[in-house]
Design an enzyme around this catalytic site. Structure first.
Site, PDB file in Angstrom:
ATOM      1  N   ASN A 206       8.685 -45.128   2.522  1.00  0.00           N
ATOM      2  CA  ASN A 206       9.035 -43.897   3.219  1.00  0.00           C
ATOM      3  C   ASN A 206      10.149 -44.141   4.211  1.00  0.00           C
ATOM      4  O   ASN A 206      10.081 -43.808   5.365  1.00  0.00           O
ATOM      5  CB  ASN A 206       7.807 -43.326   3.918  1.00  0.00           C
ATOM      6  CG  ASN A 206       6.932 -44.425   4.449  1.00  0.00           C
ATOM      7  OD1 ASN A 206       7.441 -45.488   4.821  1.00  0.00           O
ATOM      8  ND2 ASN A 206       5.637 -44.206   4.490  1.00  0.00           N
ATOM      9  N   CYS A 207      11.176 -44.814   3.757  1.00  0.00           N
ATOM     10  CA  CYS A 207      12.255 -45.233   4.629  1.00  0.00           C
ATOM     11  C   CYS A 207      13.541 -45.019   3.851  1.00  0.00           C
ATOM     12  O   CYS A 207      13.648 -45.443   2.717  1.00  0.00           O
ATOM     13  CB  CYS A 207      12.066 -46.719   4.927  1.00  0.00           C
ATOM     14  SG  CYS A 207      12.825 -47.281   6.420  1.00  0.00           S
ATOM     15  N   MET A 208      14.490 -44.307   4.411  1.00  0.00           N
ATOM     16  CA  MET A 208      15.751 -44.071   3.704  1.00  0.00           C
ATOM     17  C   MET A 208      16.539 -45.367   3.586  1.00  0.00           C
ATOM     18  O   MET A 208      16.609 -46.138   4.513  1.00  0.00           O
ATOM     19  CB  MET A 208      16.603 -43.044   4.439  1.00  0.00           C
ATOM     20  CG  MET A 208      16.105 -41.651   4.262  1.00  0.00           C
ATOM     21  SD  MET A 208      16.170 -41.176   2.527  1.00  0.00           S
ATOM     22  CE  MET A 208      15.965 -39.416   2.668  1.00  0.00           C
TER      23      MET A 208
END
Lengths: 117, 92, 102
Positions: free
Chosen positions: C100-102
């Site tokens: 959940n990390c760009m």
């Protein structure tokens, strides 16, 4: 933005439970207000002492323990779904607020987006 | 709230959707397999509730004659209008 | 030779060791110090406990809780793990890329 997530699938049924939680965590990681609603078979995700390794699956109940770390505080469970399955409100693995359908309906109305998993 | 359903009966989604519907304000849009829950013999959707189906889903399945009388058939323009009327939607 | 994916994350999480971490750090141009290690071990604990690699916010929060506020902030973590601390630290700790990390 307030994002509401309806979590309706039991754990280890395809990837529904995991995908729902991951999406919720992702939204929270981006600083959005997130609320979770466990309903239907989704309430089974909340049972303690799951042994996902028996199925060689990823343990979604451990992800639930991380909700605090992601500042997700609004966690609700549908009381009727619990009762239908004979599960007591105090038998759950994490702290959540039991609500009825009417309350869920009212709260969903305040969300910008409702995601269904 | 616009509730969009794409699954056939019996499915837990329908029950859960029914439990959360506000019949005064909400509408239901049945698409794909979801249109099967509109058959009159099921008497699934309460009268007075706004229930819509997409015409192509009905025609493709040739089930027009079997629909419950209060089900409303709409085309793509009607679908767009529906989403404009409802600021929120849930895809069950 | 460590098996990594195209982005440099370990494919087999069991391949991780302090030596492996040093190797991974070298290819990222970082020399690991005590300050790095305490964060890497904390991350591995996080993963054991929750089964996920944390995104930036929970990462910072976890560090603040365990190591104190002066370390649990993005400026400090950025000096240790430049550019994207959550991703780089996860990589060096032998964890999967934060999903959940760009």
């Amino acid at each position: 933005m307030h994002f509401a997530f309806l979590l309706r699938h039991p754990p280890y049924s395809k990837q529904h439970a995991r995908e729902g939680l991951e999406a919720a965590l992702a939204a929270a990681a981006f600083g959005q207000e997130v609320s979770l609603y466990f309903m239907g078979d989704g309430v089974l995700q909340l049972l303690p002492d799951q042994k996902a390794t028996q199925l060689a699956a990823k343990d979604t109940s451990r992800m639930l323990q991380a909700l605090d770390m992601y500042d997700i505080e609004n966690v609700y469970v549908d009381r009727t779904s619990l009762q239908a399955r004979g599960i007591a409100e105090d038998a759950l693995a994490i702290k959540c607020t039991a609500v009825d359908s009417r309350q869920i309906r009212q709260q969903l109305a305040t969300a910008q987006q409702v995601f269904c998993f | 709230m616009l509730h969009i359903i794409n699954k056939a009966t019996p499915d837990a989604s329908l029950e859960q959707c029914l439990a959360l519907i506000d019949p005064q304000q909400d509408a239901v849009l049945l698409v794909a397999d979801g249109v099967l829950s509109a058959l009159a013999s099921y008497a699934y959707w309460p009268r007075g509730l706004a229930v819509f189906v997409l015409s192509r889903d009905i025609e493709a399945r040739a089930i027009n004659a079997y629909l419950a009388p209060h089900i409303q058939i709409i085309d793509d323009a009607g679908f767009v209008a529906l989403t404009e009327q409802h600021t929120q939607s849930i895809s069950w | 030779m460590l098996a990594t994916d195209p982005e440099g994350y370990l494919i087999n999480l069991d391949d991780w060791s302090t030596e492996a971490a040093n190797t991974l750090a070298q290819s990222a141009g970082i020399e690991l110090t005590e300050a790095h290690w305490e964060v890497l071990f904390l991350l591995r604990e996080f993963y054991t406990e929750y089964g996920i690699s944390p995104a930036t916010r929970p990462f910072v929060k976890a560090v603040a809780l365990k190591l104190g506020k002066e370390k649990g902030n993005s400026v400090y973590l950025m000096t240790l793990f430049p550019e994207s601390p959550a991703k780089l630290a996860a990589k060096l700790a032998g964890l999967p890329k934060p999903t959940n990390c760009m």
